[in-house]
Design a protein around this motif. Structure first.
Motif, PDB file in Angstrom:
ATOM      1  N   VAL A 147      40.733 -38.552  -2.225  1.00 56.78           N
ATOM      2  CA  VAL A 147      41.475 -39.186  -1.144  1.00 56.78           C
ATOM      3  C   VAL A 147      42.911 -39.438  -1.611  1.00 56.78           C
ATOM      4  N   GLY A 148      43.860 -39.052  -0.783  1.00 55.40           N
ATOM      5  CA  GLY A 148      45.272 -39.205  -1.109  1.00 55.40           C
ATOM      6  C   GLY A 148      45.875 -37.969  -1.759  1.00 55.40           C
ATOM      7  N   GLY A 149      45.030 -37.026  -2.169  1.00 60.12           N
ATOM      8  CA  GLY A 149      45.513 -35.800  -2.802  1.00 60.12           C
ATOM      9  C   GLY A 149      46.037 -34.807  -1.771  1.00 60.12           C
ATOM     10  N   ARG A 150      46.887 -33.905  -2.235  1.00 60.64           N
ATOM     11  CA  ARG A 150      47.445 -32.871  -1.352  1.00 60.64           C
ATOM     12  C   ARG A 150      46.582 -31.615  -1.425  1.00 60.64           C
ATOM     13  N   VAL A 151      46.423 -30.974  -0.279  1.00 58.60           N
ATOM     14  CA  VAL A 151      45.635 -29.749  -0.205  1.00 58.60           C
ATOM     15  C   VAL A 151      46.304 -28.794   0.778  1.00 58.60           C
ATOM     16  N   MET A 152      46.322 -27.501   0.429  1.00 60.92           N
ATOM     17  CA  MET A 152      46.899 -26.491   1.318  1.00 60.92           C
ATOM     18  C   MET A 152      45.940 -25.318   1.427  1.00 60.92           C
ATOM     19  N   VAL A 153      45.621 -24.927   2.653  1.00 62.90           N
ATOM     20  CA  VAL A 153      44.767 -23.765   2.874  1.00 62.90           C
ATOM     21  C   VAL A 153      45.609 -22.515   2.643  1.00 62.90           C
ATOM     22  N   ILE A 154      45.152 -21.660   1.709  1.00 63.94           N
ATOM     23  CA  ILE A 154      45.862 -20.422   1.378  1.00 63.94           C
ATOM     24  C   ILE A 154      45.360 -19.268   2.242  1.00 63.94           C
ATOM     25  N   ASN A 155      44.033 -19.201   2.419  1.00 66.93           N
ATOM     26  CA  ASN A 155      43.447 -18.099   3.173  1.00 66.93           C
ATOM     27  C   ASN A 155      42.069 -18.504   3.666  1.00 66.93           C
ATOM     28  N   GLU A 156      41.604 -17.806   4.685  1.00 68.19           N
ATOM     29  CA  GLU A 156      40.259 -18.027   5.214  1.00 68.19           C
ATOM     30  C   GLU A 156      39.598 -16.664   5.335  1.00 68.19           C
ATOM     31  N   ILE A 157      38.462 -16.501   4.658  1.00 66.00           N
ATOM     32  CA  ILE A 157      37.760 -15.217   4.646  1.00 66.00           C
ATOM     33  C   ILE A 157      36.314 -15.449   5.070  1.00 66.00           C
ATOM     34  N   ALA A 158      35.932 -14.893   6.195  1.00 67.47           N
ATOM     35  CA  ALA A 158      34.565 -15.000   6.716  1.00 67.47           C
ATOM     36  C   ALA A 158      34.095 -16.455   6.784  1.00 67.47           C
ATOM     37  N   GLY A 159      35.012 -17.346   7.179  1.00 69.25           N
ATOM     38  CA  GLY A 159      34.659 -18.752   7.311  1.00 69.25           C
ATOM     39  C   GLY A 159      34.847 -19.551   6.033  1.00 69.25           C
ATOM     40  N   ASN A 160      34.820 -18.889   4.877  1.00 65.80           N
ATOM     41  CA  ASN A 160      35.060 -19.584   3.620  1.00 65.80           C
ATOM     42  C   ASN A 160      36.561 -19.799   3.451  1.00 65.80           C
ATOM     43  N   VAL A 161      36.929 -20.811   2.678  1.00 63.55           N
ATOM     44  CA  VAL A 161      38.321 -21.226   2.605  1.00 63.55           C
ATOM     45  C   VAL A 161      38.811 -21.182   1.156  1.00 63.55           C
ATOM     46  N   ILE A 162      40.016 -20.633   0.964  1.00 67.01           N
ATOM     47  CA  ILE A 162      40.679 -20.678  -0.336  1.00 67.01           C
ATOM     48  C   ILE A 162      41.818 -21.681  -0.201  1.00 67.01           C
ATOM     49  N   VAL A 163      41.824 -22.686  -1.090  1.00 70.86           N
ATOM     50  CA  VAL A 163      42.819 -23.750  -0.997  1.00 70.86           C
ATOM     51  C   VAL A 163      43.543 -23.957  -2.318  1.00 70.86           C
ATOM     52  N   ASN A 164      44.736 -24.513  -2.228  1.00 65.20           N
ATOM     53  CA  ASN A 164      45.465 -24.996  -3.397  1.00 65.20           C
ATOM     54  C   ASN A 164      45.235 -26.499  -3.451  1.00 65.20           C
ATOM     55  N   VAL A 165      44.689 -26.964  -4.558  1.00 68.32           N
ATOM     56  CA  VAL A 165      44.487 -28.399  -4.754  1.00 68.32           C
ATOM     57  C   VAL A 165      44.748 -28.697  -6.220  1.00 68.32           C
ATOM     58  N   LYS A 166      45.561 -29.693  -6.487  1.00 73.98           N
ATOM     59  CA  LYS A 166      45.901 -30.081  -7.870  1.00 73.98           C
ATOM     60  C   LYS A 166      46.379 -28.891  -8.699  1.00 73.98           C
ATOM     61  N   GLU A 167      47.313 -28.116  -8.176  1.00 72.98           N
ATOM     62  CA  GLU A 167      47.898 -26.972  -8.888  1.00 72.98           C
ATOM     63  C   GLU A 167      46.894 -25.876  -9.240  1.00 72.98           C
ATOM     64  N   ALA A 168      45.770 -25.817  -8.552  1.00 76.08           N
ATOM     65  CA  ALA A 168      44.755 -24.789  -8.813  1.00 76.08           C
ATOM     66  C   ALA A 168      44.282 -24.211  -7.483  1.00 76.08           C
ATOM     67  N   ARG A 169      43.858 -22.949  -7.535  1.00 77.30           N
ATOM     68  CA  ARG A 169      43.252 -22.330  -6.344  1.00 77.30           C
ATOM     69  C   ARG A 169      41.750 -22.459  -6.447  1.00 77.30           C
ATOM     70  N   VAL A 170      41.144 -22.904  -5.361  1.00 77.82           N
ATOM     71  CA  VAL A 170      39.704 -23.118  -5.325  1.00 77.82           C
ATOM     72  C   VAL A 170      39.157 -22.498  -4.050  1.00 77.82           C
ATOM     73  N   ALA A 171      38.041 -21.782  -4.174  1.00 77.55           N
ATOM     74  CA  ALA A 171      37.353 -21.235  -3.004  1.00 77.55           C
ATOM     75  C   ALA A 171      36.140 -22.107  -2.720  1.00 77.55           C
ATOM     76  N   ILE A 172      36.026 -22.554  -1.474  1.00 79.02           N
ATOM     77  CA  ILE A 172      34.874 -23.370  -1.089  1.00 79.02           C
ATOM     78  C   ILE A 172      34.275 -22.817   0.199  1.00 79.02           C
ATOM     79  N   SER A 173      33.003 -23.108   0.388  1.00 75.88           N
ATOM     80  CA  SER A 173      32.303 -22.625   1.583  1.00 75.88           C
ATOM     81  C   SER A 173      32.760 -23.401   2.817  1.00 75.88           C
TER      82      SER A 173
END
Length: 70
Positions: A35-61
């Motif tokens: 909570v309070g952290g910044r997040v940016m959606v980089i891409n969306e592939i087949a409903g799954n999401v790739i985001v930038n969070v805390k200077e890292a790229r993370v893919a989540i369902s």
């Protein structure tokens, strides 16, 4: 508040709430979704999401992304 799945690609948002069962919340917090952290959606592939969070790229369902409110 919107779930992360509904925000626009490239738009930076502030995390307002992380929902789900305690083990799911802990997993998301370990990935940097706090909570309070910044997040940016980089891409969306087949409903799954790739985001930038805390200077890292993370893919989540899509299910996980719906538990993150911005």
């Amino acid at each position: 508040m919107l779930p992360l799945t509904l925000v626009n690609v490239g738009e930076e948002n502030i995390i307002k709430k992380v929902g789900g069962k305690p083990e799911v919340k802990k997993h998301l917090e370990n990935l940097g979704f706090v909570v309070g952290g910044r997040v940016m959606v980089i891409n969306e592939i087949a409903g799954n999401v790739i985001v930038n969070v805390k200077e890292a790229r993370v893919a989540i369902s899509r299910e996980m992304a719906q538990k993150i409110m911005v």
